[in-house]
Design an enzyme around this catalytic site. Structure first.
Site, mmCIF file in Angstrom:
data_model
loop_
_atom_site.group_PDB
_atom_site.id
_atom_site.type_symbol
_atom_site.label_atom_id
_atom_site.label_comp_id
_atom_site.label_asym_id
_atom_site.label_seq_id
_atom_site.Cartn_x
_atom_site.Cartn_y
_atom_site.Cartn_z
ATOM 1 N N ARG A 142 82.002 112.977 -8.072
ATOM 2 C CA ARG A 142 82.675 111.671 -8.201
ATOM 3 C C ARG A 142 82.052 110.588 -7.342
ATOM 4 N NH1 ARG A 142 86.939 111.356 -4.501
ATOM 5 N NH2 ARG A 142 86.571 113.025 -3.004
ATOM 6 N N HIS A 143 80.970 110.918 -6.675
ATOM 7 C CA HIS A 143 80.340 109.919 -5.807
ATOM 8 C C HIS A 143 78.918 109.602 -6.237
ATOM 9 C CE1 HIS A 143 83.514 111.269 -2.933
ATOM 10 N NE2 HIS A 143 83.567 109.965 -2.766
ATOM 11 N N GLU A 152 76.888 107.049 1.729
ATOM 12 C CA GLU A 152 77.639 108.269 2.070
ATOM 13 C C GLU A 152 76.870 109.466 1.542
ATOM 14 O OE1 GLU A 152 81.049 107.342 -0.204
ATOM 15 O OE2 GLU A 152 82.162 106.503 1.482
ATOM 16 N N ARG A 198 77.130 102.540 -1.301
ATOM 17 C CA ARG A 198 77.773 103.362 -0.269
ATOM 18 C C ARG A 198 76.749 104.353 0.294
ATOM 19 N NH1 ARG A 198 83.661 103.091 -1.363
ATOM 20 N NH2 ARG A 198 83.779 100.870 -1.825
ATOM 21 N N SER A 236 91.597 101.255 -5.918
ATOM 22 C CA SER A 236 92.324 101.003 -4.675
ATOM 23 C C SER A 236 92.656 99.532 -4.640
ATOM 24 C CB SER A 236 91.423 101.288 -3.469
ATOM 25 O OG SER A 236 91.619 102.590 -3.039
ATOM 26 N N ARG A 244 83.760 105.756 -12.841
ATOM 27 C CA ARG A 244 84.835 106.761 -12.846
ATOM 28 C C ARG A 244 85.795 106.541 -14.006
ATOM 29 N NH1 ARG A 244 86.815 107.807 -6.645
ATOM 30 N NH2 ARG A 244 84.776 108.298 -5.763
ATOM 31 N N GLU A 274 91.173 109.440 -8.192
ATOM 32 C CA GLU A 274 91.337 108.020 -7.903
ATOM 33 C C GLU A 274 90.326 107.186 -8.682
ATOM 34 O OE1 GLU A 274 90.613 106.942 -3.722
ATOM 35 O OE2 GLU A 274 89.981 105.013 -4.534
#
Ligand code: ATP
Length: 555
Positions: A320-321, A314, A312, A478, A529, A475
């Site tokens: 959490r990333h 991002e 990712r 998903s 996670r 989370e």
């Protein structure tokens, strides 16, 4: 005529040369004397061949000595001669005749070693005692020792009821005298997860206890970071999570496959893909195996799973990333209802949580000793908590903090909302693991299947057969049902403002037009996670072997 200045400088140079020569001779003589002295001391040391630096141990140990790993040491070894290979730590001198140290291996398995001068066979000289206790911590050693019962249990070691009386000790790989980070510091909780270079020292000098270091210091000392019992325990739990995931699914007819990491189009859209040059073209790193899982279903594989890296791009510098993490993904045909998918995913996660509780009790205790956390609450069998998105928002409005009194049923949840909801769910239902189902279409990607039978929420927004799973308020998964009808899929792609002719999307749609694809669904779990939140770690970065963040690509 010769220049007087030149004559003076020539004389000075000669003088300097003579001086340097004299000093070199002096140094050589001193070195010869030191070597001779060392040789003499070793020659007249009756234990000389029982210790020292050695590249290998071939021919050094007694024939009757048994190689033993520290975790396997038990009562049956008492009075036997064993060979142990391990890291050396915490040496201390008791007297000129006696020293203690610990040998460590396999995470936090440690045993006390005693080296005691003895004039009887096997001879241990005072010089040997001095040498052994002087070995630099974290050197890799091999010892021969008699196993004995200590006078009282050794509290500082994991093996409490046995100790090793050392008769031979060789350093196979020496550590430097100054470690970049000691084991004691490496096993302290990390104090700062910022990836930026710390402007000042991260140690806390005024604390009486062992100082703690930042994540940056840990990653700069990767070997010591990994040697810490807490990181070893986290890594062992991570392995167990993967095993439990795989075995649960295989037992239910799921087949493993490997999606590609290199892809030709940023298929799921968005700006969060890494681009790289590819033979004059551009390639991308897959930000999920989503399309490939669906291709497996289209290809008749019925039930599939994959375990692999997900990328990712991002710029999310949060606990959490990461920019690379491990995805645990499944996809399966649906017979009657998307709840079949939800149930398998709920089942696999409960199997994982219960499984590590049973299988990893020691490792969990090791982690909790460093990062204390409340026990992870699981629902009683049959009492799993599944709320619809609208029910969750209602709960938040009615029982959450006042700032969330007006949250809407047709807008996605923010991270603070998720956290607040988790608190409410924990106190109301006594669980840290729960499902939120029926997300509004506004909060899901184009491939999410809309539930045509359900009432709309908010301002006429439809809900989807899609869900998220949560662990300790955050989370971890998903998933949901995907659209399998190409006409419906194209309409949703357009409705989301995506061009159905764009690169990647066109080929994706073509698969659904090329054959009849059965109803299907699946989900993606973040392994890092799951491990981090189950253990209550302060950051997901601690659960990864080599965390990748926007500011860190090494080691
Ligand atoms: P978030 O909203 O928390 O950024 P997401 O909605 O982008 O996550 P998905 O794309 O649904 O997440 O990915 C599936 C799962 O992968 C998530 O539930 C999470 O467990 C994990 N995951 C997603 N992004 C990351 C990340 N950057 N680092 C670590 N794990 C992640």
């Amino acid at each position: 005529m010769e220049d007087p200045a030149a004559t003076t400088s020539k004389k000075a140079a000669k003088k300097a040369e003579a001086k340097a020569k004299k000093e070199a001779q002096k140094a050589e003589r001193a070195a010869q004397l030191a070597a001779a002295a060392a040789k003499a001391t070793l020659e007249d040391d009756p234990a000389a061949d029982r210790y020292g630096d050695r590249p290998s141990t071939t021919g050094l140990f007694s024939d009757d000595a048994e190689e033993v790993e520290i975790p396997s040491l038990d009562e049956s070894h008492i009075d036997k001669t064993v060979i142990v290979r391990a890291w050396l730590q915490n040496s201390r001198v008791q007297s000129a005749k006696m020293g203690f140290f610990e040998l460590r291996k396999s995470g936090n398995w440690s045993v006390q070693g005693i080296v005691m001068a003895s004039e009887q066979e096997p001879i241990v000289s005072r010089r040997m005692v001095k040498w052994v206790v002087g070995i630099n911590p974290e050197s890799f050693v091999a010892v021969e020792a008699k196993v004995k019962r200590p006078l009282e249990p050794i509290k500082a070691c994991r093996v409490q009821g046995l100790e090793l009386h050392i008769t031979k000790c060789y350093v196979l790989a020496s550590a430097p005298s100054m470690l970049g980070m000691t084991l004691a510091v490496a096993n302290q909780p990390i104090v700062n997860f910022s990836d930026e270079k710390a402007p000042v020292s991260d140690v806390q000098p005024d604390k009486a206890t062992v100082p703690a270091a930042s994540m940056l210091t840990h990653l700069d000392n990767i070997a010591m970071h990994k040697r810490s019992p807490v990181q070893q325990a986290i890594a062992d739990i991570r392995i167990e999570v993967k095993k439990l995931f795989r075995s649960y699914l295989e037992d239910r007819g799921f087949k493993e496959f490997e999606p590609p990491c290199l892809i030709g189009a940023a298929s799921e859209g968005g700006g969060n893909v890494f681009r790289l040059p590819y033979f004059g073209e551009e390639a991308f790193l897959a930000q999920s195996p989503q399309f490939y899982k669906q291709f497996e279903i289209a290809g008749g594989r019925e039930r599939v799973f994959s375990i692999g890296p997900v990328f990712r791009a991002e710029n999310s510098n949060t606990a959490r990333h990461m920019t690379e993490f491990t995805g645990l993904d499944i996809e399966m045909e649906i017979k009657q209802s998307y709840t079949e998918v939800r149930d398998v995913l709920e089942g696999v996660l409960l199997h994982i949580f219960r499984g590590i509780q049973d299988r990893c009790a020691d490792a969990i205790a090791t982690v909790k000793a460093v990062y204390p956390s409340e026990p992870f609450l699981l629902p009683e069998p049959g009492k799993e908590v599944r709320l619809t998105f609208a029910e969750a928002q209602k709960l938040l409005r009615e029982e959450g903090p006042s700032e969330f009194a007006n949250v809407r049923d047709d807008e996605d949840m923010s991270t603070p909302q998720e956290k607040a909801l988790g608190e409410v769910v924990r106190s109301k239902f006594n669980t840290d693991f729960y499902v939120i189902d029926k997300f509004p279409e506004t909060a899901r990607p184009f491939y999410a299947k809309i539930d045509d039978t359900a009432a709309t929420v908010g301002d006429g927004v439809r809900v989807t057969n899609a869900f998220d799973f949560f662990a300790r308020n955050q989370e971890i998964l998903s998933g949901g049902q995907r659209i399998n009808d190409p006409v419906e899929l194209e309409a949703r792609i357009r409705a989301k403002g995506v061009d159905p002719e764009s690169a990647g999307i066109k080929e994706y749609l073509a698969v659904f037009r090329s054959v009849g694809v059965p109803a299907h669904g699946g989900g993606g779990i973040g392994l890092d996670r799951v491990v981090a939140w189950y253990l209550g770690l302060p950051s997901v970065h601690l659960a990864a072997y080599y965390p990748r963040t926007p500011k860190r690509l090494s080691p």
